[in-house]
Design a protein around this motif. Sequence first.
Motif, PDB file in Angstrom:
ATOM      1  N   TYR A 199      -7.403   0.237  18.986  1.00  0.00           N
ATOM      2  CA  TYR A 199      -7.168  -1.107  18.440  1.00  0.00           C
ATOM      3  C   TYR A 199      -5.712  -1.406  18.136  1.00  0.00           C
ATOM      4  CZ  TYR A 199     -12.161  -0.411  17.778  1.00  0.00           C
ATOM      5  OH  TYR A 199     -13.488  -0.131  17.982  1.00  0.00           O
ATOM      6  N   GLY A 200      -4.844  -0.489  18.497  1.00  0.00           N
ATOM      7  CA  GLY A 200      -3.435  -0.677  18.195  1.00  0.00           C
ATOM      8  C   GLY A 200      -2.889  -1.969  18.762  1.00  0.00           C
ATOM      9  N   PHE A 201      -3.170  -2.192  20.043  1.00  0.00           N
ATOM     10  CA  PHE A 201      -2.709  -3.417  20.710  1.00  0.00           C
ATOM     11  C   PHE A 201      -3.256  -4.644  19.984  1.00  0.00           C
ATOM     12  CE2 PHE A 201      -1.505  -6.303  24.014  1.00  0.00           C
ATOM     13  CZ  PHE A 201      -2.538  -7.228  24.077  1.00  0.00           C
ATOM     14  N   PHE A 202      -4.530  -4.565  19.645  1.00  0.00           N
ATOM     15  CA  PHE A 202      -5.209  -5.682  18.991  1.00  0.00           C
ATOM     16  C   PHE A 202      -4.563  -6.049  17.660  1.00  0.00           C
ATOM     17  CE2 PHE A 202      -8.412  -8.491  17.630  1.00  0.00           C
ATOM     18  CZ  PHE A 202      -9.011  -8.072  16.449  1.00  0.00           C
ATOM     19  N   PHE A 203      -4.359  -5.057  16.811  1.00  0.00           N
ATOM     20  CA  PHE A 203      -3.779  -5.360  15.498  1.00  0.00           C
ATOM     21  C   PHE A 203      -2.323  -5.787  15.587  1.00  0.00           C
ATOM     22  CE2 PHE A 203      -7.235  -4.882  12.797  1.00  0.00           C
ATOM     23  CZ  PHE A 203      -7.981  -3.773  13.132  1.00  0.00           C
ATOM     24  N   ARG A 204      -1.595  -5.202  16.548  1.00  0.00           N
ATOM     25  CA  ARG A 204      -0.211  -5.615  16.711  1.00  0.00           C
ATOM     26  C   ARG A 204      -0.148  -7.075  17.181  1.00  0.00           C
ATOM     27  NH1 ARG A 204       0.245  -0.524  18.618  1.00  0.00           N
ATOM     28  NH2 ARG A 204       0.050  -1.228  20.796  1.00  0.00           N
ATOM     29  N   THR A 205      -1.050  -7.417  18.131  1.00  0.00           N
ATOM     30  CA  THR A 205      -1.078  -8.800  18.619  1.00  0.00           C
ATOM     31  C   THR A 205      -1.426  -9.762  17.488  1.00  0.00           C
ATOM     32  OG1 THR A 205      -1.853  -8.007  20.761  1.00  0.00           O
ATOM     33  CG2 THR A 205      -2.066 -10.375  20.326  1.00  0.00           C
ATOM     34  N   LEU A 206      -2.423  -9.379  16.694  1.00  0.00           N
ATOM     35  CA  LEU A 206      -2.798 -10.232  15.565  1.00  0.00           C
ATOM     36  C   LEU A 206      -1.592 -10.458  14.665  1.00  0.00           C
ATOM     37  CD1 LEU A 206      -6.298  -9.081  14.221  1.00  0.00           C
ATOM     38  CD2 LEU A 206      -5.687 -11.305  15.178  1.00  0.00           C
ATOM     39  N   HIS A 207      -0.961  -9.349  14.308  1.00  0.00           N
ATOM     40  CA  HIS A 207       0.121  -9.423  13.337  1.00  0.00           C
ATOM     41  C   HIS A 207       1.333 -10.168  13.883  1.00  0.00           C
ATOM     42  CE1 HIS A 207       3.820  -7.871  11.371  1.00  0.00           C
ATOM     43  NE2 HIS A 207       3.097  -8.006  10.282  1.00  0.00           N
ATOM     44  N   ASP A 208       1.684  -9.855  15.122  1.00  0.00           N
ATOM     45  CA  ASP A 208       2.938 -10.377  15.670  1.00  0.00           C
ATOM     46  C   ASP A 208       2.841 -11.820  16.166  1.00  0.00           C
ATOM     47  OD1 ASP A 208       3.911  -7.211  17.300  1.00  0.00           O
ATOM     48  OD2 ASP A 208       3.847  -7.837  15.189  1.00  0.00           O
ATOM     49  N   SER A 209       1.703 -12.169  16.724  1.00  0.00           N
ATOM     50  CA  SER A 209       1.639 -13.510  17.311  1.00  0.00           C
ATOM     51  C   SER A 209       0.361 -14.287  17.001  1.00  0.00           C
ATOM     52  CB  SER A 209       1.828 -13.436  18.825  1.00  0.00           C
ATOM     53  OG  SER A 209       0.906 -12.526  19.401  1.00  0.00           O
ATOM     54  N   ALA A 210      -0.793 -13.675  17.179  1.00  0.00           N
ATOM     55  CA  ALA A 210      -2.021 -14.462  17.070  1.00  0.00           C
ATOM     56  C   ALA A 210      -2.225 -15.068  15.684  1.00  0.00           C
ATOM     57  CB  ALA A 210      -3.233 -13.623  17.483  1.00  0.00           C
ATOM     58  N   LEU A 211      -2.043 -14.274  14.646  1.00  0.00           N
ATOM     59  CA  LEU A 211      -2.234 -14.836  13.300  1.00  0.00           C
ATOM     60  C   LEU A 211      -1.165 -15.866  12.926  1.00  0.00           C
ATOM     61  CD1 LEU A 211      -3.721 -11.976  11.135  1.00  0.00           C
ATOM     62  CD2 LEU A 211      -4.679 -14.247  11.514  1.00  0.00           C
ATOM     63  N   VAL A 247     -13.727 -28.591  25.701  1.00  0.00           N
ATOM     64  CA  VAL A 247     -13.283 -27.378  25.024  1.00  0.00           C
ATOM     65  C   VAL A 247     -11.847 -27.016  25.393  1.00  0.00           C
ATOM     66  CG1 VAL A 247     -13.790 -24.938  24.645  1.00  0.00           C
ATOM     67  CG2 VAL A 247     -15.657 -26.554  25.084  1.00  0.00           C
ATOM     68  N   THR A 248     -11.066 -26.676  24.388  1.00  0.00           N
ATOM     69  CA  THR A 248      -9.736 -26.124  24.611  1.00  0.00           C
ATOM     70  C   THR A 248      -9.665 -24.760  23.955  1.00  0.00           C
ATOM     71  OG1 THR A 248      -8.684 -28.311  24.531  1.00  0.00           O
ATOM     72  CG2 THR A 248      -7.250 -26.396  24.228  1.00  0.00           C
ATOM     73  N   ILE A 249      -9.337 -23.755  24.752  1.00  0.00           N
ATOM     74  CA  ILE A 249      -9.084 -22.437  24.182  1.00  0.00           C
ATOM     75  C   ILE A 249      -7.587 -22.364  23.904  1.00  0.00           C
ATOM     76  CG2 ILE A 249      -9.084 -19.948  24.595  1.00  0.00           C
ATOM     77  CD1 ILE A 249     -11.535 -20.365  26.362  1.00  0.00           C
ATOM     78  N   VAL A 250      -7.251 -22.106  22.647  1.00  0.00           N
ATOM     79  CA  VAL A 250      -5.833 -22.002  22.296  1.00  0.00           C
ATOM     80  C   VAL A 250      -5.441 -20.543  22.511  1.00  0.00           C
ATOM     81  CG1 VAL A 250      -4.070 -22.574  20.605  1.00  0.00           C
ATOM     82  CG2 VAL A 250      -6.256 -23.806  20.563  1.00  0.00           C
ATOM     83  N   THR A 251      -4.937 -20.297  23.687  1.00  0.00           N
ATOM     84  CA  THR A 251      -4.833 -18.936  24.218  1.00  0.00           C
ATOM     85  C   THR A 251      -4.111 -17.931  23.328  1.00  0.00           C
ATOM     86  OG1 THR A 251      -2.880 -19.669  25.453  1.00  0.00           O
ATOM     87  CG2 THR A 251      -5.003 -19.707  26.613  1.00  0.00           C
ATOM     88  N   ASP A 252      -2.966 -18.305  22.805  1.00  0.00           N
ATOM     89  CA  ASP A 252      -2.203 -17.332  22.012  1.00  0.00           C
ATOM     90  C   ASP A 252      -2.605 -17.362  20.540  1.00  0.00           C
ATOM     91  OD1 ASP A 252       0.985 -19.183  22.028  1.00  0.00           O
ATOM     92  OD2 ASP A 252      -1.067 -19.777  21.552  1.00  0.00           O
ATOM     93  N   SER A 253      -3.682 -18.069  20.248  1.00  0.00           N
ATOM     94  CA  SER A 253      -4.307 -17.990  18.928  1.00  0.00           C
ATOM     95  C   SER A 253      -5.600 -17.196  19.025  1.00  0.00           C
ATOM     96  CB  SER A 253      -4.594 -19.396  18.353  1.00  0.00           C
ATOM     97  OG  SER A 253      -3.442 -19.953  17.740  1.00  0.00           O
ATOM     98  N   CYS A 254      -5.748 -16.479  20.130  1.00  0.00           N
ATOM     99  CA  CYS A 254      -6.895 -15.597  20.333  1.00  0.00           C
ATOM    100  C   CYS A 254      -6.368 -14.193  20.594  1.00  0.00           C
ATOM    101  CB  CYS A 254      -7.720 -16.028  21.550  1.00  0.00           C
ATOM    102  SG  CYS A 254      -8.486 -17.660  21.377  1.00  0.00           S
ATOM    103  N   ALA A 255      -7.194 -13.207  20.363  1.00  0.00           N
ATOM    104  CA  ALA A 255      -6.774 -11.832  20.635  1.00  0.00           C
ATOM    105  C   ALA A 255      -7.978 -10.968  20.958  1.00  0.00           C
ATOM    106  CB  ALA A 255      -6.028 -11.248  19.435  1.00  0.00           C
ATOM    107  N   THR A 256      -7.709  -9.917  21.734  1.00  0.00           N
ATOM    108  CA  THR A 256      -8.744  -8.932  21.985  1.00  0.00           C
ATOM    109  C   THR A 256      -8.103  -7.558  22.129  1.00  0.00           C
ATOM    110  OG1 THR A 256     -10.669  -8.373  23.337  1.00  0.00           O
ATOM    111  CG2 THR A 256      -8.783  -9.353  24.485  1.00  0.00           C
TER     112      THR A 256
END
Lengths: 220, 220, 220, 220
Positions: free
Chosen positions: C47-59, C174-183
């Motif tokens: 989940y490293g990638f996931f949490f980093r993405t959340l922290h750095d950009s998605a959130l 529907v609009t997916i706000v791409t960089d407000s999503c993470a996986t």
Amino acid sequence: MSTSPSREVEIDPAHAALLFIDVQNYAARRDGGEYQGLSGSVLEERYGFFFRTLHDSALPNMRRLQQACRLGRIEVLYTVIESLTRDGRDRSLDYKISGFNVPRGSWDARVLDEIAPVADEIVIPKTSSSVFISTNIDYVLRNLGVRSLMLAGILTDQCVDSTARDACDLGYLVTIVTDSCATHSRDRHDWSLRNNSGYARQRTTSDIVAEIERLTGRRV
Amino acid sequence: MSTSPSREVEIDPAHAALLFIDVQNYAARRDGGEYQGLSGSVLEERYGFFFRTLHDSALPNMRRLQQACRLGRIEVLYTVIESLTRDGRDRSLDYKISGFNVPRGSWDARVLDEIAPVADEIVIPKTSSSVFISTNIDYVLRNLGVRSLMLAGILTDQCVDSTARDACDLGYLVTIVTDSCATHSRDRHDWSLRNNSGYARQRTTSDIVAEIERLTGRRV
Amino acid sequence: MSTSPSREVEIDPAHAALLFIDVQNYAARRDGGEYQGLSGSVLEERYGFFFRTLHDSALPNMRRLQQACRLGRIEVLYTVIESLTRDGRDRSLDYKISGFNVPRGSWDARVLDEIAPVADEIVIPKTSSSVFISTNIDYVLRNLGVRSLMLAGILTDQCVDSTARDACDLGYLVTIVTDSCATHSRDRHDWSLRNNSGYARQRTTSDIVAEIERLTGRRV
Amino acid sequence: MSTSPSREVEIDPAHAALLFIDVQNYAARRDGGEYQGLSGSVLEERYGFFFRTLHDSALPNMRRLQQACRLGRIEVLYTVIESLTRDGRDRSLDYKISGFNVPRGSWDARVLDEIAPVADEIVIPKTSSSVFISTNIDYVLRNLGVRSLMLAGILTDQCVDSTARDACDLGYLVTIVTDSCATHSRDRHDWSLRNNSGYARQRTTSDIVAEIERLTGRRV
């Protein structure tokens, strides 16, 4: 549920059904409406893998699966893309946008001859990706007493995938019969199955045929 | 909604539909399946009022209403009691208990000749009282852009009433066309209309025909 | 619809909503219930990638998006995985099998502080992947008059994807706000967006913020 | 179903639930929001029978029924009229028209103290007549494994009746616990029960308490 439930359970033949998704002239034949106007080379480039897979393995597997279910007294149902009208005014906004219109009663709407419905089998027309969202199939399956739902058809990563997720959400024990499904590329097929392995049990046609034989005690 | 909304609003013809409920051979003809095996005197005693009402006023009104909607370019739909199968295994538990089975494709399932569907009109089969519970009619009406829903048919206090309540719950502006509905006694008809006056606007066929003419500017 | 409809349309701010999917302690924090018992190295590996993405950009993007919607008077809703009970007996069979239980009222159920709901915003608890299948959100959105639905949250290729498909099927734009999503991986994120590009418009957070400003005439 | 099914079957305690409908401060107390602004004499004239019935028999019966279900390990659920918001913008069009608004978290929304929920019991807020149309109760009941559904509450001929019909349509074996329901007049109560006798089994509170004792082997 006192014991820990699992997705990796065999079907309960008395409460099972097989659902064929979108295996119809429109989408599953080179001369189907979806491909109208495309040149032979575009057809080959975009859909060559798909039609070869259908012809070489997916359709033969679907036939085998269908036969096994019929002999095993397991309900076989079909859903097809088909409007309730000829002019398609009842279609979802999504289909209007996408340009999909398969008029009621058209040749495009018919299930492929290879696995044509017989007798009193049920065909449910839909105008969306997930048959659970836009039709009353959940109500029908409930009335039929279905708990185990097997899925086959096309496209693995579009309508089959949507249907698998929604069926799973609704409490069905879902099995995707992997080699009875097809899509436009091997990558798309594999990726989809990887992505929904948390939702649905995955088995090959041979696995399921053997399971039906074992569980029903019938030669299928 | 900043202004106070009201139920007592006229239909919006561009976003309206008329739904005929269960006006089919099974239930609306003395020789329909629902009455099979009943003697002439039992038929008269239990259903005499109902058939006389149908013949003398409700059916003529339904025809008038249907014509007005067609000329006014208002969508006309039908729902009928009809299984998806011949053996009725897809019916709701309720219908299995009640003994209602109207096989797919049977004469009993057909809309009465008096108001037979034409062209590309939609007929939705159901195996429950409320078409909103057991079919995808909400999805279809949404796709058709319907906001004003007019109801006619039978029985006023059973399927029409259930449908009116559920349509109302779902946000449709519902009009029950009172004299285009019928049930087994005047008391049951009147009581039902009294009971759901909080759910649906109630108008006579003449009212609605006049409304359609006024709003569409067409002779209907 | 006389003119050809399109998915590539801007939102209608007066009939739009933003839905945050599963952005809750359970799944979006290293100390959330979903990761209980995992060692630091397993957490990092899976989940490293996931949490980093959340922290750095998605959130940060989600916060920006939320602020823009609030200032633009666009409805902001949230759905979270949360049972209606503490013991989880109301969960879907799928969640029972998967072992997901987020008890009613638990810390795990709460929306992340970073985008905490305020005032009278709506939070809808669910126990399935698609909020459209297992909750009454369609009914709620209809009552709110929503036609344009923007999605953000997690996981891009699981719950966000299921929700996008089902919303699309139901007629929402529907609009997916791409960089407000993470996986969990970039591949999974990209593949999912490639797979549902036929269902939903895809825009970045900046795109949407600019769109809201332009359409509402407000600084957001 | 090879043998003829019947509606007149006893509950299956392991798969049963009791649902209290709208038994909340808003509607079931003279000082509830529904009656705000009415003079004492109007209250007596319109609702005198209703409140006397509640006080003298219906509420005592509901308490007895609730206790019996709890001791018999039968799930007890509640639905109340309650918006998801304080301003009621999520309400159905029907409730907006009717003027019903019971804000989220308000005193009006709370179940009456006399039958207050305890422990981990489920309360489902709704903004329509039939809880089956506007909430996910069908999904919840399915997850709980419920097949037999007992209904009690108010009003016999409005929300209880709508709910009974819709539950019946969905395949639940419905029992209306007649003297645990109440409405504004005896005529309305009786007429409603006469009208839906084809949908639901009807039993008194004593009948059901005795049935639960007999079937569970517990003193309740």
